[in-house]
Design a protein around this motif. Sequence first.
Motif, PDB file in Angstrom:
ATOM      1  N   PRO A  88      -7.806  -0.879  -0.589  1.00 30.27           N
ATOM      2  CA  PRO A  88      -7.981   0.639  -1.295  1.00 30.27           C
ATOM      3  C   PRO A  88      -9.526   0.549  -1.676  1.00 30.27           C
TER       4      PRO A  88
ATOM      5  N   ARG B  74      -2.428   4.817   2.823  1.00 31.62           N
ATOM      6  CA  ARG B  74      -3.354   4.172   3.684  1.00 31.62           C
ATOM      7  C   ARG B  74      -3.672   4.955   4.978  1.00 31.62           C
TER       8      ARG B  74
ATOM      9  N   GLN C  35       2.665   3.921   8.195  1.00 29.75           N
ATOM     10  CA  GLN C  35       1.185   4.753   8.192  1.00 29.75           C
ATOM     11  C   GLN C  35       1.216   5.470   9.287  1.00 29.75           C
TER      12      GLN C  35
END
Lengths: 330, 330
Positions: free
Chosen positions: B13, B33, B85
Motif C-alpha cells: 500500500p 489494490r 481485485q
Amino acid sequence: MKMLINVPESVVPDALRGMAAAHPELTVDVEHRVVVRRDAPVAGKVGLVSGGGSGHEPLHGGFVGYGMLDAACPGEVFTSPVPDQMVRAAAAVDSGKGVLFVVKNYTGDVLNFNMAAELAEDEGVQVASVLVNDDVAVTDSTFTAGRRGTGATLFVEKIAGAAAEEGAPLERVEALARRVNEASRSFGVALAACTTPAKGSPTFDLPAGELELGVGIHGEPGRERRAMMTSGEIADFAVDAVLTDLRPGGPVLLLVNGAGGTPLLELYGFTAEVHRVLGERGVPVARTLVGNYVTSLDMAGASVTLCRADEEILRLWDAPVQTPGLRWGR
Amino acid sequence: MKMLINVPESVVPDALRGMAAAHPELTVDVEHRVVVRRDAPVAGKVGLVSGGGSGHEPLHGGFVGYGMLDAACPGEVFTSPVPDQMVRAAAAVDSGKGVLFVVKNYTGDVLNFNMAAELAEDEGVQVASVLVNDDVAVTDSTFTAGRRGTGATLFVEKIAGAAAEEGAPLERVEALARRVNEASRSFGVALAACTTPAKGSPTFDLPAGELELGVGIHGEPGRERRAMMTSGEIADFAVDAVLTDLRPGGPVLLLVNGAGGTPLLELYGFTAEVHRVLGERGVPVARTLVGNYVTSLDMAGASVTLCRADEEILRLWDAPVQTPGLRWGR
C-alpha cells in the motif's frame, strides 16, 4: 562480489558496445568513448554536451537524444572523462551555434571540461559551461571543492535541452541551465555501499543497522551516520535538509532518485512519504519523477531533488524528450 | 538487510500511495489494490488487465496507460492478487467490448484469474485469458506446473495493448497475445538472491563464486549452479538455451532484462555479448530493449527474452505507448 562483466578493465567499452547495439538512433564511438545523437549536428541548434565518470547510468549517455543532450563523454567508473573526449563531442555536435558543457562539480570533471573548453574554442567552437552543484549535504567532500553535483543534473539537462531543441541561442540556454541549477537542491541517503568493478568490494564501510545521511553519488561521506530509520523518517530528514536551503515559495519539480540497488517498490513507498512531508510543509508538487536516473552502481539508497518550477521551467520540463533513459510526449 | 520501508506489512500500500502521488494519469485504489488508467473505460476498446505478486516493478502497475494495460492488480510481494481485485479491475475497464486477462503461469495467479473470469462473466463482462509461459529453464518449478511466465509478459502486454488501442476486437487481441507468447522464450541467471521485506534475509542461498543458471523471477531454482562465468559465457549459455527451444527463422525482438540489483552499466555490457552471440547464430535483432522491467526486488542477474517478430508484431511494438515504465512515440 560477483558481477555481470567480462573483466573489470573492459566494463566501460563493453557497455558502449551494448549501447551501440541497442540504440541505432545514437552514434557510439567506442574507441574514443563519445556517445552522440545520430542526427548531430542539428542545424541551427545549440549543442549540449555532458559527461563524467561511469557508474551513474542512465546519466549521461542514456540522456543523449531529441530534447536533451547532443553528446556524452563517459569516463572510467567514478573517474572523469578526459578533455579529448569532450573536444571530440563538441566538434561532433556544433552546428555553428555553439556548445554548452554541463559539468557536475567534481574536481577532475571541472578541470578537464575547462581544458576542453579552451581547446574547442581554439578549434573555433564557441563554448559555454554551467556547473551543477545541488547537493546540500556537505560544502566540501572527497572529490569536490564546494557542493557536489547530483540529481539536479537531470533537471538541467532536460530543461536546457528542451530550450536548445526549440532553437534558443547559446546565451539563453546557458542562462537557463544556470537558473535551473540555482533553483535545485538535493539530499541523498545510503543504506548499503556500492562495489566498483576495479575494487570488487564495497567502496565504503556501512555497518549493519546504520545508514549514511547526505551520501554522495560515489559513496562519499555525508553529514552523519545514524541507526537505521524508517522510510517516513528518512523522508522527513531529506526533505527538511533540502527545504532549509531552498525556499520554493511555489510549486516544485520532484525527483525521487534511486541509487541503483533499491527496488522500485521501495522507491514508490518513499515517494509517498516525500509527498507527505512536502504537503505538511506547504510545498505543492507540480511534477514527480521516480526511478533510477542518477545511480551509484548497486548502492542501496535514494535521493530527493527539488527544483523551483516557474511556468517556463514547467513548459520545458513537459516538452518532448526521446532518449534511452528518459522519454515522453512525442 | 536494510530496506527503504516503513514496516514490511505496508510495503505494497505504501508503494501504491507513491504511484498515486507520482502519476496523476492513473487512478490508484490503494484500499482495493487496483491501478487503472484514468480515462478507463475507453469507449470501443478491449480492456487489458494483468497482475501478479509485487516485487517485479515496473511490471505490472508501471505498464498501465495508453497503448498497454488498462489496469493492474498487485498482490503482496511474490504472492498472487485475489479474485476480488481482478473483478474490480475488469469492471473498471470494460467498455462493453470485453476484457483480456494476461496471466503469468504461477499456480496462484492462474487459479485466482480463472475464478475472477467466472465472477466477471457473471456480472456481464466478457473475459478472455492468455497464459504467459516463456521461461525455457525448467518445465515445472516451485510455483508452477509447466513453464514460468517471465520477460515475455512485457512483449504480450505491449503488443496486445497496441492492438487493443487500435480498436481490435477481443478475439483478435486474445489471439495476438497468445501468438506473442508462443513466439517468445526467456532464460535468466542470478548472481545474488533477493530479499523480501517479510523475510528480511536472502530468499535463497547462492554461495560466493557461484551463479544460478535458469533462475525464476522469485529466485526459484533453475537448471544448475556453476562456478561464476563471464558476461560473454553467460550470454552464450542463455542465448543458446533460448535458441534450442525457439527457432526464429527471421528477426527477433530482444529484451535484456535486469533482475533489479545489477547496474545498467553491466546490463549494457551483457547486451553487447547477447548481440554477439545472436550474430554468430545468424539471428537478426530488429529491436532491443535494455533495462529493469521484470524485476525480482534487489536480485542481481539478468534474463534474455526473444520474440519472433513478423511485420505485424514489429508495427505494434513500435506503436506509441505511455506508461510510467515504458513510453515512446507519442
